[in-house]
Design a protein around this motif. Structure first.
Motif, short mmCIF file in Angstrom:
data_model
loop_
_atom_site.label_atom_id
_atom_site.label_comp_id
_atom_site.label_asym_id
_atom_site.label_seq_id
_atom_site.Cartn_x
_atom_site.Cartn_y
_atom_site.Cartn_z
N PHE A 115 5.82 -58.22 -16.27
CA PHE A 115 5.39 -57.43 -15.05
C PHE A 115 5.61 -57.70 -13.70
O PHE A 115 6.15 -58.86 -13.34
CB PHE A 115 3.67 -57.54 -15.46
CG PHE A 115 3.46 -58.98 -14.97
CD1 PHE A 115 2.89 -59.44 -13.92
CD2 PHE A 115 3.37 -60.00 -16.33
CE1 PHE A 115 2.62 -60.86 -13.66
CE2 PHE A 115 2.90 -61.29 -15.89
CZ PHE A 115 2.50 -61.62 -14.64
N GLU A 116 5.51 -56.75 -12.95
CA GLU A 116 5.54 -56.98 -11.61
C GLU A 116 4.29 -57.41 -10.94
O GLU A 116 3.29 -56.98 -11.31
CB GLU A 116 5.87 -55.65 -10.81
CG GLU A 116 6.16 -55.81 -9.43
CD GLU A 116 5.93 -54.59 -8.51
OE1 GLU A 116 6.27 -53.48 -9.15
OE2 GLU A 116 5.67 -54.30 -7.37
N GLN A 117 4.41 -58.60 -10.14
CA GLN A 117 3.09 -59.23 -9.48
C GLN A 117 2.99 -58.92 -8.06
O GLN A 117 4.00 -58.85 -7.52
CB GLN A 117 3.37 -60.82 -9.62
CG GLN A 117 2.29 -61.68 -9.04
CD GLN A 117 2.80 -63.04 -8.75
OE1 GLN A 117 3.95 -63.23 -8.15
NE2 GLN A 117 2.05 -64.07 -9.46
N ARG A 118 1.85 -58.61 -7.90
CA ARG A 118 1.36 -58.20 -6.57
C ARG A 118 0.17 -59.16 -6.42
O ARG A 118 -0.61 -59.49 -7.22
CB ARG A 118 0.99 -56.98 -6.26
CG ARG A 118 2.32 -55.81 -6.40
CD ARG A 118 1.84 -54.33 -5.88
NE ARG A 118 2.92 -53.54 -6.76
CZ ARG A 118 2.70 -52.19 -6.70
NH1 ARG A 118 1.55 -51.74 -6.19
NH2 ARG A 118 3.58 -51.42 -7.35
N PHE A 119 -0.21 -59.33 -4.94
CA PHE A 119 -1.26 -59.93 -4.83
C PHE A 119 -2.15 -58.88 -4.14
O PHE A 119 -1.92 -58.12 -3.10
CB PHE A 119 -1.23 -60.89 -3.64
CG PHE A 119 0.04 -62.13 -4.32
CD1 PHE A 119 -0.40 -62.55 -5.75
CD2 PHE A 119 0.78 -62.68 -3.58
CE1 PHE A 119 0.32 -63.65 -6.35
CE2 PHE A 119 1.69 -63.74 -4.21
CZ PHE A 119 1.38 -64.05 -5.59
N GLU A 120 -3.57 -58.92 -4.41
CA GLU A 120 -4.33 -58.01 -3.87
C GLU A 120 -5.74 -58.66 -3.57
O GLU A 120 -6.41 -59.42 -4.54
CB GLU A 120 -4.71 -56.84 -4.71
CG GLU A 120 -3.57 -55.84 -5.12
CD GLU A 120 -3.72 -54.77 -6.07
OE1 GLU A 120 -5.02 -54.64 -6.54
OE2 GLU A 120 -3.08 -54.09 -6.22
N ASN A 121 -6.01 -58.90 -2.37
CA ASN A 121 -6.84 -60.01 -1.83
C ASN A 121 -6.83 -61.27 -2.42
O ASN A 121 -7.64 -62.06 -2.59
CB ASN A 121 -8.18 -59.34 -2.28
CG ASN A 121 -9.31 -59.95 -1.46
OD1 ASN A 121 -9.14 -60.40 -0.34
ND2 ASN A 121 -10.62 -59.76 -2.01
N GLY A 122 -5.29 -61.77 -2.49
CA GLY A 122 -5.09 -62.90 -2.80
C GLY A 122 -5.06 -63.10 -4.29
O GLY A 122 -4.86 -64.36 -5.01
N TRP A 123 -5.56 -62.31 -5.12
CA TRP A 123 -5.45 -62.61 -6.63
C TRP A 123 -4.25 -61.78 -7.09
O TRP A 123 -3.86 -60.86 -6.68
CB TRP A 123 -6.82 -61.69 -7.08
CG TRP A 123 -8.10 -62.30 -6.72
CD1 TRP A 123 -8.94 -61.93 -6.01
CD2 TRP A 123 -8.45 -63.34 -7.58
NE1 TRP A 123 -9.87 -62.43 -5.73
CE2 TRP A 123 -10.03 -63.75 -6.86
CE3 TRP A 123 -8.41 -64.15 -8.58
CZ2 TRP A 123 -10.75 -64.55 -7.14
CZ3 TRP A 123 -9.22 -65.23 -8.80
CH2 TRP A 123 -10.31 -65.31 -8.24
#
Ligand code: CR6
Length: 832
Positions: A159-167
């Motif tokens: 999977f591609e990892q993104r941070f949303e609000n640090g999560w």
């Protein structure tokens, strides 16, 4: 021959700038179907990749033909993961035409970097195990060894990892969305793979009892081949990945019931098998689809291996002399039962004969001792999904235990530990035991790990088969991890010692004497600084954060896992932050803490650690009182491509796992080779890195594996006491627990604090904290003396030659596989 065809044929092979440019233009128009004005970067990437692929095809066929003509013994590397990354620079570099390609693109008004950046990162793996497989492919091809990789062509990679609000948030990785120019689809290479159904007993032609697997569901495995270009382009090996295809044989009964749509739907569903890579690193998932994936690619690969063997042979007696099958962890271990099935049920061999052949053909690499990672499939699941294999496993087990019983004189506990079936609780098949028993060699991946294998998981087996366990310390390919990823340093090295190191990394030892050369040190620093600037720009692009190029780049890049102890690093970060705030007049060595790594989507603690790092970064990076002396960044979506930018820029390499838990590590090797100093525990291959680079050139801290073992055996320790006696640790933990980094949710980190205190601190973070800080201080002091630091950095690079995966693969070839290099006959065709 038609003159036009002939000239095109030569063009396809030409390696000079003009020839490359002409074939780019031709490929753009006739294969990508665009003209130069309308072409996007991606179109150009496809164009260049196809033109480069042209230049390997002849040599690829020559290589395969030579193996066939010599009836060479081949090695088959069976792996559920191949973490390949991008291939364009790799292919160009191994063919020796990077500059030519750059110039050809330049003449077309294009930048090589733009074209390279348009390639998706092939992430068909989770971490070290998958990347090791990719390094081995490069090394086998570069050594001229007849090696094949076999795996799954996942439609969705890691999977591609993104941070949303640090999560952490996971997004599907659609690497095949725009097609894959490197692969050749082989719709004619198709094997049936069965699941479910039942086993029928019958009498064979000589009246012996025999079995067949009937009423099973069928899926087809279709091959996709990717050429693996060895250094110098002499040998081009094959990576064959299987994709699931529905069978075309419809059940006409269903049509009559009006269940046509249902029948078709079922077929389509069967293609889900190769849809997605399981995102777990060194943890077992126990899902039925995973078992099916394992069997799917193993069965197809074995059928393919036997087909190739039977082109030359009429009996199976020579199989072990012509094929070595390496099991990359237990993921393909069901192959042992499958080969038995193929030999006994389909080719009518006698059991004992088949068993001897199977054992002589297989070898198994263990990659972890973590109990939660040792595969153990419920007997009931295997009975249902692979009923014939369950019978075969029982039979293997019964014969083995019967033979052993005589010697074990009544030691039933030992027998039950040796059994392939774990009878405690729900009955399960221990895949490690199956792999051990069905292999002639079993290896660990570092000296320490191999010793621990003998003492722990495989202690009983080791007693029964004392010659079977052996060590093969991991390695990394110097082509990708130094030559390609770090052009600044590799060019410098080559100006001083020539380019022999690229194919024989032991030659890099010639740099040792340069450590005392002031001019060389200056140039070495300049190369590092260039890489740090590149990383600083990348950090800003990815996170918006500005970092000081002249700070220590203190790097921890790897999967997020409690045993890897990112938390220890975070606690040190907080302690350092407090010290800097308390002592604003001290002239601090500026530090940039760089983290990157993915957490398994269901691993809540690891995801909470990600959030903590992001929360700490937010506070620290915006606190003017530390005067930019401390920055914390967590880079999103760590993958091979990101590693190629981060690793060459590191000053300090964090290898801080709890001793005894990291089987080897390979990031530790990449970082040291690129001139980072290691701060680490005596775990995995760190132990051997210390031996090679010398104890003065590495920062070792913390408990040893023996000490960890003794501590646990004596009932553990009380983290509360340790915390109470260490004010800076106590303060850091208090800040986490009272919400200093999470004012929006003060209880957010309760699970972390709990694990480190009343939870007993299983990974000994608090126990190692003080010594870790001592080692960190020593590193910071040394960094002030940039001549001395550089000297040690050079000695790291110079002493890492042994960690080439060429060395590792040669050891496997000599001591396990008995395979030898083959020199392909290229008939003097136009190449170089
Ligand atoms: N997670 C080990 O943990 C080792 C690699 C390759 C691992 C790591 O220490 O370097 O394998 N183990 O041998 C597994 O994946 C099971 C890994 O990558």
């Amino acid at each position: 021959m038609d003159a036009r065809f002939k000239s095109r044929d030569i063009e396809r092979r030409s390696l000079d700038v003009d020839g490359l440019k002409r074939s780019f233009l031709e490929w753009l128009v006739y294969s990508v179907g665009k003209d130069a004005r309308a072409a996007t970067r991606r179109d150009w990437f496809h164009t260049v990749a196809l033109a480069v692929r042209d230049r390997v095809v002849d040599r690829w066929m020559d290589t395969t033909r030579s193996y066939y003509q010599e009836d060479a013994k081949r090695v088959y590397y069976l792996s559920l993961e191949f973490l390949i990354g991008r291939l364009l620079t790799n292919s160009l570099s191994n063919l020796g035409i990077v500059d030519e390609c750059r110039q050809a693109l330049d003449r077309l008004g294009l930048s090589m970097e733009d074209v390279v950046d348009a390639e998706p990162d092939a992430a068909l793996g989770n971490g070290g195990l998958g990347r090791l497989a990719a390094c081995f492919l490069d090394s086998m091809a570069s050594q001229g060894l007849p090696g094949y990789g076999y795996g799954i062509r996942y439609e969705f990679g890691l999977f591609e990892q993104r941070f949303e609000n640090g999560w952490q948030v996971e997004y599907p990785e659609q690497w095949l969305q725009f097609g894959n120019p490197w692969e050749f689809a082989r719709p004619e290479v198709l094997y049936p793979v069965q699941f479910y159904g039942r086993v029928e007993e019958f009498r064979d032609s000589v009246g012996e009892r025999a079995y067949r697997w009937v009423d099973a569901d069928r899926v087809l495995a279709m091959a996709y081949d990717t050429p693996v270009v060895g250094f110098g382009g002499e040998t081009i090996n094959t990576l064959r990945l299987w994709s699931a295809r529905a069978t075309r044989d419809f059940n006409f009964g269903h049509f009559n019931d009006g269940a046509y749509m249902k029948a078709v739907e079922q077929k389509i569903l069967s293609e889900n098998l190769s849809r997605v890579l399981y995102p777990n690193d060194a943890t077992e998932t126990g899902k039925e689809l995973r078992l099916k994936q394992e069997y799917f690619f193993t069965s197809a690969s074995l059928q393919d291996i036997l087909r190739r063997y039977l082109q030359h042979h009429t009996t199976f007696d020579n199989l072990p002399n012509k094929a070595a099958i390496q099991l990359n962890d237990t993921h393909p271990a069901i192959g042992i039962a499958e080969l038995m099935r193929l030999l006994v049920d389909q080719h009518a061999l006698r059991w004992d004969n088949a068993w001897e052949i199977t054992r002589a053909t297989f070898a198994y690499t263990n990659h972890t001792l973590l109990p939660e990672a040792l595969e153990a499939w419920p007997v009931r699941m295997i009975e249902r999904v692979l009923p014939r294999h369950m019978q075969i496993i029982y039979e293997i087990n019964a014969k083995f235990l019967n033979r052993t019983k005589a010697r074990a004189d009544g030691d039933n506990a030992k027998l039950s530990r040796l059994s392939l079936i774990d009878e405690r609780g729900e009955r399960r098949v221990r895949m490690g035991n199956l792999a051990f028993l069905g292999s002639h060699k079993v290896n660990g991946v570092s000296a320490l790990h191999t010793e621990l294998m003998k003492q722990t998981v495989f202690a009983d087996f080791h007693q029964e088969f004392p010659d079977r366990i052996n060590n093969k310390t991991n390695g990394i390919t110097p082509r990708r991890w130094l030559k390609q990823a770090n052009p600044a340093l590799s060019e410098l090295i080559t100006t001083r010692i020539g380019e022999g190191w690229i194919s024989d990394l032991s030659q890099i030892a010639a740099l040792r004497e340069k450590a005392d050369d002031v001019v060389f040190r200056e140039e070495f620093r300049r190369a590092k600084r260039k890489n740090k600037k590149r990383l600083a720009a990348y950090i800003t692009r990815q996170t918006g954060e500005e970092v000081l190029v002249d700070s220590i780049f203190d790097v921890q890049v790897k999967r997020m896992h409690e045993y890897k102890r990112q938390l220890l690093n975070v606690l040190h970060t907080i302690a350092l932050y407090n010290e800097m705030r308390d002592n604003p007049t001290v002239s601090w060595v500026p530090v940039t803490k760089v983290f990157a790594g993915k957490a398994a989507p269901s691993y809540h603690m690891a995801k909470l650690i990600i959030k903590l790092i992001n929360d700490v970064a937010k506070v620290v990076n915006h606190d003017p009182s530390v005067h930019d002396n401390l920055k914390v960044v967590l880079l999103p979506n760590y993958n091979v491509t990101a590693a190629e930018i981060i690793i060459p820029a590191a000053d300090l390499s964090e290898q801080i796992s709890t001793a005894g838990m990291e089987a080897s590590g390979t990031g530790n090797m990449k970082l040291a080779l690129n001139g980072a100093l290691t701060i680490g525990t005596l775990d995995g291959a760190n132990v051997e890195i210390r031996e090679h680079v010398g104890p003065d050139n590495i920062f070792i801290f913390g408990m040893t594996a023996d000490e960890v073992n003794d501590l646990r055996a004596s009932g553990g320790f009380n983290p509360r006491e340790v915390i109470a006696s260490n004010p800076s640790l106590k303060r850091a933990l208090d800040m986490i627990s009272t919400g200093a980094f999470s004012p929006d949710d003060r209880n957010r980190y309760h699970p972390i604090v709990q694990a480190l205190t009343d939870g007993g601190d299983h990974f000994l973070v608090t126990a190692d904290f003080a010594d870790y800080c001592r080692a960190q201080d020593a590193a910071m002091q040394l960094y002030r003396d940039s001549e001395e630091w550089t000297r040690k950095a050079i000695l790291n690079t110079a002493n890492m030659g042994w960690f080439s995966s060429d060395r590792t693969v040669n050891e496997y070839a000599g001591e396990i596989w008995d395979v030898h290099p083959v020199h392909p006959n290229h008939d003097g065709e136009g190449f170089r």
